[in-house]
Scaffold this motif. Structure first.
Motif, PDB file in Angstrom:
ATOM      1  N   GLY A  33       0.772  -1.229   0.000  1.00 25.55           N
ATOM      2  CA  GLY A  33       0.000   0.000   0.000  1.00 25.55           C
ATOM      3  C   GLY A  33       0.807   1.284   0.000  1.00 25.55           C
ATOM      4  N   GLN A  34       2.126   1.176   0.017  1.00 23.79           N
ATOM      5  CA  GLN A  34       2.977   2.364   0.074  1.00 23.79           C
ATOM      6  C   GLN A  34       3.019   3.052  -1.282  1.00 23.79           C
ATOM      7  OE1 GLN A  34       7.183   1.633   1.073  1.00 23.79           O
ATOM      8  NE2 GLN A  34       6.972   3.163   2.678  1.00 23.79           N
ATOM      9  N   ARG A  35       2.949   4.373  -1.264  1.00 22.89           N
ATOM     10  CA  ARG A  35       3.028   5.164  -2.500  1.00 22.89           C
ATOM     11  C   ARG A  35       4.365   5.902  -2.493  1.00 22.89           C
ATOM     12  NH1 ARG A  35      -1.727   9.131  -2.365  1.00 22.89           N
ATOM     13  NH2 ARG A  35      -0.858   9.401  -0.285  1.00 22.89           N
ATOM     14  N   ILE A  36       5.273   5.429  -3.330  1.00 20.64           N
ATOM     15  CA  ILE A  36       6.633   5.954  -3.381  1.00 20.64           C
ATOM     16  C   ILE A  36       6.815   6.725  -4.684  1.00 20.64           C
ATOM     17  CG2 ILE A  36       9.085   5.337  -3.515  1.00 20.64           C
ATOM     18  CD1 ILE A  36       8.285   2.736  -1.979  1.00 20.64           C
ATOM     19  N   VAL A  37       7.366   7.924  -4.586  1.00 22.65           N
ATOM     20  CA  VAL A  37       7.763   8.656  -5.783  1.00 22.65           C
ATOM     21  C   VAL A  37       9.285   8.667  -5.862  1.00 22.65           C
ATOM     22  CG1 VAL A  37       7.900  10.941  -6.852  1.00 22.65           C
ATOM     23  CG2 VAL A  37       5.704  10.075  -6.071  1.00 22.65           C
ATOM     24  N   ALA A 175      -7.677  12.476 -12.583  1.00 25.90           N
ATOM     25  CA  ALA A 175      -8.452  11.242 -12.493  1.00 25.90           C
ATOM     26  C   ALA A 175      -7.540  10.036 -12.283  1.00 25.90           C
ATOM     27  CB  ALA A 175      -9.304  11.060 -13.754  1.00 25.90           C
ATOM     28  N   ALA A 176      -6.426   9.996 -13.008  1.00 30.36           N
ATOM     29  CA  ALA A 176      -5.473   8.896 -12.851  1.00 30.36           C
ATOM     30  C   ALA A 176      -4.863   8.895 -11.452  1.00 30.36           C
ATOM     31  CB  ALA A 176      -4.379   8.998 -13.915  1.00 30.36           C
ATOM     32  N   GLU A 177      -4.534  10.065 -10.951  1.00 36.51           N
ATOM     33  CA  GLU A 177      -3.976  10.168  -9.597  1.00 36.51           C
ATOM     34  C   GLU A 177      -4.967   9.633  -8.563  1.00 36.51           C
ATOM     35  OE1 GLU A 177      -1.323  14.197 -10.559  1.00 36.51           O
ATOM     36  OE2 GLU A 177      -3.120  14.313  -9.303  1.00 36.51           O
ATOM     37  N   ARG A 178      -6.246  10.019  -8.697  1.00 31.22           N
ATOM     38  CA  ARG A 178      -7.267   9.539  -7.747  1.00 31.22           C
ATOM     39  C   ARG A 178      -7.431   8.031  -7.829  1.00 31.22           C
ATOM     40  NH1 ARG A 178      -9.976  14.243  -9.594  1.00 31.22           N
ATOM     41  NH2 ARG A 178     -11.196  12.981 -11.058  1.00 31.22           N
ATOM     42  N   LEU A 179      -7.498   7.511  -9.051  1.00 30.57           N
ATOM     43  CA  LEU A 179      -7.688   6.071  -9.228  1.00 30.57           C
ATOM     44  C   LEU A 179      -6.530   5.284  -8.620  1.00 30.57           C
ATOM     45  CD1 LEU A 179      -9.135   3.602 -10.398  1.00 30.57           C
ATOM     46  CD2 LEU A 179      -7.994   4.068 -12.586  1.00 30.57           C
ATOM     47  N   LEU A 180      -5.321   5.725  -8.893  1.00 32.26           N
ATOM     48  CA  LEU A 180      -4.161   4.993  -8.398  1.00 32.26           C
ATOM     49  C   LEU A 180      -4.039   5.072  -6.881  1.00 32.26           C
ATOM     50  CD1 LEU A 180      -1.696   5.985 -11.241  1.00 32.26           C
ATOM     51  CD2 LEU A 180      -2.389   3.641 -10.668  1.00 32.26           C
ATOM     52  N   SER A 181      -4.307   6.235  -6.307  1.00 33.24           N
ATOM     53  CA  SER A 181      -4.238   6.367  -4.850  1.00 33.24           C
ATOM     54  C   SER A 181      -5.312   5.515  -4.179  1.00 33.24           C
ATOM     55  CB  SER A 181      -4.392   7.838  -4.451  1.00 33.24           C
ATOM     56  OG  SER A 181      -3.263   8.589  -4.866  1.00 33.24           O
ATOM     57  N   ASP A 199       4.735  19.037  -8.010  1.00 32.79           N
ATOM     58  CA  ASP A 199       3.454  19.148  -7.311  1.00 32.79           C
ATOM     59  C   ASP A 199       2.772  17.786  -7.237  1.00 32.79           C
ATOM     60  OD1 ASP A 199       3.693  21.872  -6.852  1.00 32.79           O
ATOM     61  OD2 ASP A 199       2.700  22.420  -8.733  1.00 32.79           O
ATOM     62  N   GLN A 200       2.798  17.071  -8.342  1.00 36.11           N
ATOM     63  CA  GLN A 200       2.218  15.732  -8.355  1.00 36.11           C
ATOM     64  C   GLN A 200       2.937  14.821  -7.368  1.00 36.11           C
ATOM     65  OE1 GLN A 200       2.870  12.890 -11.733  1.00 36.11           O
ATOM     66  NE2 GLN A 200       0.628  13.002 -11.910  1.00 36.11           N
ATOM     67  N   ALA A 201       4.256  14.906  -7.338  1.00 42.03           N
ATOM     68  CA  ALA A 201       5.041  14.069  -6.424  1.00 42.03           C
ATOM     69  C   ALA A 201       4.599  14.273  -4.985  1.00 42.03           C
ATOM     70  CB  ALA A 201       6.524  14.386  -6.580  1.00 42.03           C
ATOM     71  N   ALA A 202       4.355  15.520  -4.608  1.00 41.85           N
ATOM     72  CA  ALA A 202       3.940  15.818  -3.235  1.00 41.85           C
ATOM     73  C   ALA A 202       2.536  15.304  -2.960  1.00 41.85           C
ATOM     74  CB  ALA A 202       4.014  17.314  -2.990  1.00 41.85           C
ATOM     75  N   GLN A 203       1.681  15.320  -3.976  1.00 43.56           N
ATOM     76  CA  GLN A 203       0.276  14.944  -3.791  1.00 43.56           C
ATOM     77  C   GLN A 203       0.072  13.441  -3.739  1.00 43.56           C
ATOM     78  OE1 GLN A 203      -1.748  16.914  -7.017  1.00 43.56           O
ATOM     79  NE2 GLN A 203      -1.333  18.955  -6.209  1.00 43.56           N
ATOM     80  N   VAL A 204       0.839  12.680  -4.516  1.00 47.14           N
ATOM     81  CA  VAL A 204       0.527  11.252  -4.666  1.00 47.14           C
ATOM     82  C   VAL A 204       1.428  10.342  -3.841  1.00 47.14           C
ATOM     83  CG1 VAL A 204      -0.317  11.666  -7.006  1.00 47.14           C
ATOM     84  CG2 VAL A 204       2.039  10.876  -6.673  1.00 47.14           C
ATOM     85  N   ALA A 222       7.312  11.631   2.581  1.00 45.67           N
ATOM     86  CA  ALA A 222       7.195  12.740   1.633  1.00 45.67           C
ATOM     87  C   ALA A 222       7.151  14.090   2.331  1.00 45.67           C
ATOM     88  CB  ALA A 222       5.957  12.548   0.764  1.00 45.67           C
ATOM     89  N   GLU A 223       6.346  14.214   3.375  1.00 49.16           N
ATOM     90  CA  GLU A 223       6.230  15.492   4.067  1.00 49.16           C
ATOM     91  C   GLU A 223       7.577  15.941   4.616  1.00 49.16           C
ATOM     92  OE1 GLU A 223       3.750  17.517   7.798  1.00 49.16           O
ATOM     93  OE2 GLU A 223       3.262  15.487   7.099  1.00 49.16           O
ATOM     94  N   GLU A 224       8.318  15.003   5.180  1.00 48.67           N
ATOM     95  CA  GLU A 224       9.637  15.324   5.736  1.00 48.67           C
ATOM     96  C   GLU A 224      10.608  15.720   4.640  1.00 48.67           C
ATOM     97  OE1 GLU A 224      13.127  12.518   7.551  1.00 48.67           O
ATOM     98  OE2 GLU A 224      11.162  12.381   8.524  1.00 48.67           O
TER      99      GLU A 224
END
Length: 248
Positions: A33-37, A175-181, A199-204, A222-224
Protein backbone atom coordinates in the motif's frame (compact mmCIF):
# COMPACT_ATOMS: atom_id res chain seq x y z
CA UNK A 1 2.45 -2.89 6.56
CA UNK A 2 4.23 -5.98 5.33
CA UNK A 3 7.33 -5.80 3.15
CA UNK A 4 6.48 -6.77 -0.43
CA UNK A 5 9.64 -5.92 -2.35
CA UNK A 6 13.19 -5.66 -1.06
CA UNK A 7 16.26 -4.26 -2.86
CA UNK A 8 19.70 -5.15 -1.58
CA UNK A 9 22.78 -3.48 -3.08
CA UNK A 10 21.37 -3.14 -6.61
CA UNK A 11 23.89 -1.85 -9.14
CA UNK A 12 23.84 -1.31 -12.89
CA UNK A 13 26.87 -0.70 -15.10
CA UNK A 14 27.01 1.67 -18.03
CA UNK A 15 27.91 0.36 -21.46
CA UNK A 16 31.44 1.47 -22.21
CA UNK A 17 31.03 4.84 -20.49
CA UNK A 18 32.70 6.54 -17.56
CA UNK A 19 32.00 6.34 -14.70
CA UNK A 20 31.51 2.59 -14.96
CA UNK A 21 28.26 2.50 -12.97
CA UNK A 22 24.96 4.19 -13.73
CA UNK A 23 24.07 3.53 -10.10
CA UNK A 24 25.00 1.09 -7.35
CA UNK A 25 24.33 0.14 -3.74
CA UNK A 26 20.58 0.75 -4.06
CA UNK A 27 19.05 -0.71 -0.91
CA UNK A 28 15.42 -0.09 0.06
CA UNK A 29 12.15 -1.74 1.05
CA UNK A 30 8.67 -1.41 -0.42
CA UNK A 31 5.69 -2.08 1.83
CA UNK A 32 2.14 -2.99 0.93
CA UNK A 33 0.00 0.00 0.00
CA UNK A 34 2.98 2.36 0.07
CA UNK A 35 3.03 5.16 -2.50
CA UNK A 36 6.63 5.95 -3.38
CA UNK A 37 7.76 8.66 -5.78
CA UNK A 38 11.23 8.25 -7.29
CA UNK A 39 12.88 11.63 -7.90
CA UNK A 40 16.17 12.74 -9.39
CA UNK A 41 17.60 14.69 -12.30
CA UNK A 42 17.82 13.19 -15.78
CA UNK A 43 20.45 10.52 -16.26
CA UNK A 44 20.22 9.00 -12.79
CA UNK A 45 18.81 5.72 -14.13
CA UNK A 46 15.32 5.95 -12.64
CA UNK A 47 13.65 4.15 -15.54
CA UNK A 48 16.42 1.55 -15.59
CA UNK A 49 15.85 0.90 -11.89
CA UNK A 50 12.12 0.33 -12.47
CA UNK A 51 12.91 -2.03 -15.33
CA UNK A 52 15.25 -3.98 -13.07
CA UNK A 53 12.54 -4.19 -10.40
CA UNK A 54 10.18 -5.67 -13.00
CA UNK A 55 12.92 -8.04 -14.27
CA UNK A 56 12.89 -6.50 -17.72
CA UNK A 57 16.59 -5.80 -17.19
CA UNK A 58 19.17 -7.58 -15.06
CA UNK A 59 21.13 -5.92 -12.25
CA UNK A 60 24.91 -6.20 -12.40
CA UNK A 61 25.09 -6.29 -8.63
CA UNK A 62 22.77 -7.04 -5.75
CA UNK A 63 19.55 -8.95 -5.36
CA UNK A 64 15.79 -8.50 -5.19
CA UNK A 65 13.24 -10.40 -3.17
CA UNK A 66 9.45 -10.49 -3.32
CA UNK A 67 7.53 -11.52 -0.23
CA UNK A 68 10.76 -12.84 1.23
CA UNK A 69 11.69 -15.00 -1.79
CA UNK A 70 14.82 -14.09 -3.83
CA UNK A 71 14.06 -13.14 -7.41
CA UNK A 72 15.94 -16.13 -8.85
CA UNK A 73 13.40 -18.44 -7.18
CA UNK A 74 10.58 -16.84 -9.19
CA UNK A 75 9.72 -17.58 -12.79
CA UNK A 76 10.06 -14.28 -14.69
CA UNK A 77 6.45 -14.37 -15.91
CA UNK A 78 5.10 -14.91 -12.40
CA UNK A 79 7.33 -12.12 -11.03
CA UNK A 80 6.09 -9.72 -13.73
CA UNK A 81 2.49 -10.59 -12.90
CA UNK A 82 3.12 -9.49 -9.32
CA UNK A 83 5.46 -6.58 -10.11
CA UNK A 84 4.07 -4.76 -13.14
CA UNK A 85 5.90 -2.05 -15.09
CA UNK A 86 3.82 0.60 -16.89
CA UNK A 87 5.89 2.50 -19.45
CA UNK A 88 5.68 6.20 -20.28
CA UNK A 89 5.07 5.40 -23.95
CA UNK A 90 2.12 2.98 -24.06
CA UNK A 91 2.39 -0.01 -26.34
CA UNK A 92 -0.90 -1.01 -27.92
CA UNK A 93 -1.21 -4.57 -29.13
CA UNK A 94 -2.65 -5.29 -32.55
CA UNK A 95 -6.44 -5.41 -32.40
CA UNK A 96 -9.27 -3.68 -30.61
CA UNK A 97 -9.45 -1.85 -27.31
CA UNK A 98 -11.20 -4.86 -25.81
CA UNK A 99 -8.52 -7.22 -27.09
CA UNK A 100 -5.91 -5.04 -25.39
CA UNK A 101 -7.84 -5.04 -22.12
CA UNK A 102 -8.23 -8.82 -22.25
CA UNK A 103 -4.58 -9.45 -23.13
CA UNK A 104 -3.32 -9.56 -19.56
CA UNK A 105 -5.93 -12.12 -18.48
CA UNK A 106 -5.26 -14.29 -21.52
CA UNK A 107 -1.51 -14.13 -20.98
CA UNK A 108 -1.82 -15.39 -17.40
CA UNK A 109 -4.72 -17.78 -17.91
CA UNK A 110 -7.09 -15.81 -15.66
CA UNK A 111 -10.72 -14.85 -16.09
CA UNK A 112 -11.29 -11.40 -17.57
CA UNK A 113 -13.03 -9.11 -15.05
CA UNK A 114 -15.16 -7.04 -17.43
CA UNK A 115 -16.90 -5.17 -14.62
CA UNK A 116 -13.60 -4.07 -13.11
CA UNK A 117 -12.37 -3.02 -16.55
CA UNK A 118 -15.49 -0.91 -17.07
CA UNK A 119 -15.11 0.70 -13.64
CA UNK A 120 -11.48 1.60 -14.29
CA UNK A 121 -12.17 2.95 -17.76
CA UNK A 122 -15.00 5.09 -16.37
CA UNK A 123 -12.76 6.37 -13.56
CA UNK A 124 -10.36 7.61 -16.22
CA UNK A 125 -13.05 9.26 -18.33
CA UNK A 126 -13.18 6.52 -20.95
CA UNK A 127 -16.69 5.23 -20.24
CA UNK A 128 -17.82 6.23 -23.74
CA UNK A 129 -14.87 4.73 -25.59
CA UNK A 130 -15.91 2.13 -28.17
CA UNK A 131 -14.21 -1.13 -27.19
CA UNK A 132 -14.46 -2.37 -30.78
CA UNK A 133 -12.26 0.49 -31.98
CA UNK A 134 -8.77 -0.40 -33.16
CA UNK A 135 -6.31 0.42 -30.39
CA UNK A 136 -3.87 1.86 -32.92
CA UNK A 137 -6.43 4.56 -33.75
CA UNK A 138 -6.67 5.91 -30.20
CA UNK A 139 -5.23 9.29 -29.28
CA UNK A 140 -2.06 9.43 -27.21
CA UNK A 141 -3.97 10.16 -24.03
CA UNK A 142 -6.49 7.38 -24.71
CA UNK A 143 -3.66 4.92 -25.28
CA UNK A 144 -1.95 5.91 -22.05
CA UNK A 145 -5.14 5.54 -20.00
CA UNK A 146 -6.07 2.24 -21.67
CA UNK A 147 -2.59 0.87 -21.01
CA UNK A 148 -2.93 1.89 -17.37
CA UNK A 149 -6.26 0.06 -17.05
CA UNK A 150 -4.72 -2.99 -18.74
CA UNK A 151 -1.98 -2.99 -16.10
CA UNK A 152 -4.43 -2.52 -13.23
CA UNK A 153 -6.42 -5.56 -14.38
CA UNK A 154 -3.37 -7.67 -13.62
CA UNK A 155 -4.00 -6.80 -9.94
CA UNK A 156 -0.29 -6.83 -9.16
CA UNK A 157 1.23 -6.41 -5.73
CA UNK A 158 3.56 -3.66 -6.96
CA UNK A 159 2.94 -1.18 -9.78
CA UNK A 160 5.94 0.56 -11.34
CA UNK A 161 4.70 3.76 -12.96
CA UNK A 162 7.06 5.51 -15.36
CA UNK A 163 5.59 9.00 -15.97
CA UNK A 164 2.23 7.43 -16.77
CA UNK A 165 0.36 10.74 -16.77
CA UNK A 166 2.88 12.67 -18.88
CA UNK A 167 0.68 12.99 -21.98
CA UNK A 168 -2.63 13.53 -20.18
CA UNK A 169 -4.65 16.71 -19.97
CA UNK A 170 -5.09 18.14 -16.43
CA UNK A 171 -8.52 16.55 -15.82
CA UNK A 172 -7.37 13.10 -16.96
CA UNK A 173 -4.19 13.48 -14.93
CA UNK A 174 -6.16 14.17 -11.74
CA UNK A 175 -8.45 11.24 -12.49
CA UNK A 176 -5.47 8.90 -12.85
CA UNK A 177 -3.98 10.17 -9.60
CA UNK A 178 -7.27 9.54 -7.75
CA UNK A 179 -7.69 6.07 -9.23
CA UNK A 180 -4.16 4.99 -8.40
CA UNK A 181 -4.24 6.37 -4.85
CA UNK A 182 -7.58 4.68 -4.18
CA UNK A 183 -6.27 1.45 -5.70
CA UNK A 184 -3.24 1.46 -3.38
CA UNK A 185 -5.34 2.22 -0.32
CA UNK A 186 -8.11 -0.31 -0.95
CA UNK A 187 -6.05 -3.17 -2.41
CA UNK A 188 -2.72 -2.77 -0.65
CA UNK A 189 -0.89 -2.40 -3.97
CA UNK A 190 2.43 -0.60 -3.62
CA UNK A 191 3.20 2.15 -6.15
CA UNK A 192 6.65 3.30 -7.25
CA UNK A 193 6.10 6.34 -9.43
CA UNK A 194 8.50 8.40 -11.55
CA UNK A 195 7.10 11.84 -12.28
CA UNK A 196 8.44 15.07 -13.74
CA UNK A 197 5.89 17.09 -11.81
CA UNK A 198 6.97 18.11 -8.32
CA UNK A 199 3.45 19.15 -7.31
CA UNK A 200 2.22 15.73 -8.36
CA UNK A 201 5.04 14.07 -6.42
CA UNK A 202 3.94 15.82 -3.23
CA UNK A 203 0.28 14.94 -3.79
CA UNK A 204 0.53 11.25 -4.67
CA UNK A 205 3.34 10.05 -2.41
CA UNK A 206 3.70 8.78 1.12
CA UNK A 207 7.43 8.29 0.66
CA UNK A 208 10.20 9.74 -1.51
CA UNK A 209 13.23 8.00 -2.95
CA UNK A 210 15.78 10.56 -4.17
CA UNK A 211 18.59 9.52 -6.53
CA UNK A 212 21.72 11.52 -7.29
CA UNK A 213 25.40 10.85 -7.97
CA UNK A 214 24.65 7.21 -8.77
CA UNK A 215 23.16 6.50 -5.35
CA UNK A 216 19.85 6.43 -3.56
CA UNK A 217 20.72 9.37 -1.34
CA UNK A 218 17.44 9.73 0.54
CA UNK A 219 14.47 7.56 1.46
CA UNK A 220 12.11 9.61 3.60
CA UNK A 221 8.44 10.31 4.28
CA UNK A 222 7.20 12.74 1.63
CA UNK A 223 6.23 15.49 4.07
CA UNK A 224 9.64 15.32 5.74
CA UNK A 225 11.50 15.28 2.43
CA UNK A 226 9.76 18.35 1.03
CA UNK A 227 9.94 20.25 4.32
CA UNK A 228 13.57 19.56 5.15
CA UNK A 229 15.58 17.24 2.87
CA UNK A 230 18.62 15.82 4.62
CA UNK A 231 21.18 16.11 1.80
CA UNK A 232 22.69 19.07 0.01
CA UNK A 233 21.88 17.44 -3.34
CA UNK A 234 18.17 17.14 -2.53
CA UNK A 235 17.96 20.72 -1.28
CA UNK A 236 19.58 21.93 -4.49
CA UNK A 237 17.26 19.75 -6.57
CA UNK A 238 14.13 21.17 -4.93
CA UNK A 239 15.35 24.78 -5.21
CA UNK A 240 16.21 24.34 -8.88
CA UNK A 241 12.91 22.61 -9.59
CA UNK A 242 10.94 25.35 -7.83
CA UNK A 243 12.73 28.05 -9.81
CA UNK A 244 12.31 26.29 -13.17
CA UNK A 245 8.77 25.07 -12.58
CA UNK A 246 9.42 21.48 -13.66
CA UNK A 247 11.76 18.61 -13.05
CA UNK A 248 14.77 18.09 -15.25
Amino acid sequence: MSIQLSLQGIGKKRHGESPAYLFREITAEVRSGQRIVLLGTSGQGKTTLLRILSRLEKPDEGTLSLNGRPFLEWKPQEWRRRVCYVAQQPVMLTGTVEANLRAVSELHGAAFDKRLAEECMAALGLESLDWSKQAADLSGGEKQRTALVRALLLQSEVLLLDEVTASLDPASKRAAERLLSDWAQKRGTALIWITHDLDQAAQVSDFIWFMDEGRLLETAPAEEFFREPSTRQARSFIRRTDSEGSLL
